[in-house]
Design a protein around this motif. Structure first.
Motif, mmCIF file in Angstrom:
data_model
loop_
_atom_site.group_PDB
_atom_site.id
_atom_site.type_symbol
_atom_site.label_atom_id
_atom_site.label_comp_id
_atom_site.label_asym_id
_atom_site.label_seq_id
_atom_site.Cartn_x
_atom_site.Cartn_y
_atom_site.Cartn_z
ATOM 1 N N PHE A 173 -17.510 -3.747 2.762
ATOM 2 C CA PHE A 173 -18.139 -4.806 3.775
ATOM 3 C C PHE A 173 -19.264 -4.579 4.521
ATOM 4 C CE2 PHE A 173 -14.407 -2.107 5.059
ATOM 5 C CZ PHE A 173 -14.640 -1.473 5.934
ATOM 6 N N VAL B 141 -8.237 -8.005 8.635
ATOM 7 C CA VAL B 141 -8.620 -8.273 7.318
ATOM 8 C C VAL B 141 -8.575 -7.433 6.294
ATOM 9 C CG1 VAL B 141 -10.674 -9.420 6.061
ATOM 10 C CG2 VAL B 141 -10.116 -10.182 8.172
ATOM 11 N N VAL B 142 -9.048 -6.305 6.640
ATOM 12 C CA VAL B 142 -8.959 -5.147 5.576
ATOM 13 C C VAL B 142 -7.748 -4.773 5.330
ATOM 14 C CG1 VAL B 142 -9.604 -2.687 5.228
ATOM 15 C CG2 VAL B 142 -11.268 -4.049 6.590
ATOM 16 N N TRP C 185 -5.016 -6.722 5.425
ATOM 17 C CA TRP C 185 -4.442 -7.821 4.447
ATOM 18 C C TRP C 185 -4.946 -7.620 3.072
ATOM 19 C CZ3 TRP C 185 -7.885 -11.180 1.935
ATOM 20 C CH2 TRP C 185 -7.164 -12.204 0.987
ATOM 21 N N TRP C 186 -6.381 -7.256 2.831
ATOM 22 C CA TRP C 186 -6.912 -7.110 1.802
ATOM 23 C C TRP C 186 -5.742 -6.027 0.827
ATOM 24 C CZ3 TRP C 186 -9.089 -8.538 -2.548
ATOM 25 C CH2 TRP C 186 -9.916 -7.472 -3.286
ATOM 26 N N ARG C 187 -5.383 -4.874 1.491
ATOM 27 C CA ARG C 187 -4.804 -3.955 0.984
ATOM 28 C C ARG C 187 -3.346 -4.488 0.655
ATOM 29 N NH1 ARG C 187 -1.030 0.077 1.639
ATOM 30 N NH2 ARG C 187 -1.345 1.961 0.790
ATOM 31 N N GLU D 128 -2.445 -7.213 -0.141
ATOM 32 C CA GLU D 128 -2.425 -8.354 -1.344
ATOM 33 C C GLU D 128 -2.714 -7.547 -2.684
ATOM 34 O OE1 GLU D 128 -1.791 -11.416 -1.264
ATOM 35 O OE2 GLU D 128 -0.930 -11.054 0.584
ATOM 36 N N GLY E 252 -5.395 -5.141 -2.899
ATOM 37 C CA GLY E 252 -6.815 -4.486 -3.093
ATOM 38 C C GLY E 252 -7.030 -3.184 -3.270
ATOM 39 N N VAL F 6 -12.373 -0.512 -1.148
ATOM 40 C CA VAL F 6 -13.332 -1.109 -0.281
ATOM 41 C C VAL F 6 -14.679 -0.381 -0.515
ATOM 42 C CG1 VAL F 6 -11.842 -2.096 1.339
ATOM 43 C CG2 VAL F 6 -12.804 0.092 1.822
ATOM 44 N N ARG G 73 -6.878 3.184 -2.164
ATOM 45 C CA ARG G 73 -5.631 2.830 -1.476
ATOM 46 C C ARG G 73 -4.930 4.508 -1.288
ATOM 47 N NH1 ARG G 73 -2.947 -2.108 -2.213
ATOM 48 N NH2 ARG G 73 -0.854 -0.734 -2.241
#
Length: 64
Positions: A1, A11-12, A14-16, A18, A20, A23, A63
């Motif tokens: 980002f 948001v970060v 949520w990304w994880r 889902e 993700g 980053v 992650r």
């Protein structure tokens, strides 16, 4: 980002959630003195969302 635009930790997170896998951080600096501004805060957001630094300084954060 992009560290010039404060990113909401939700948001970060949520990304994880889902799936993700990583980053990365970028600096949209237009002046040499501004390069890297916000990296500390970006790292704190990424860590709080469950990401950790990669094996190499230039790797994506991954992650936990």
């Amino acid at each position: 980002f992009n560290t010039r635009i404060p990113l909401d930790a939700r948001v970060v997170g949520w990304w994880r959630e889902e799936g993700g896998k990583g980053v990365s951080f970028a600096s949209d600096a237009h002046l040499p003195d501004a390069v890297g501004n916000g990296f500390k805060e970006a790292a704190e957001v990424a860590r709080a969302a469950g990401f950790r630094p990669g094996a190499d300084l230039f790797d994506f954060w991954v992650r936990d």
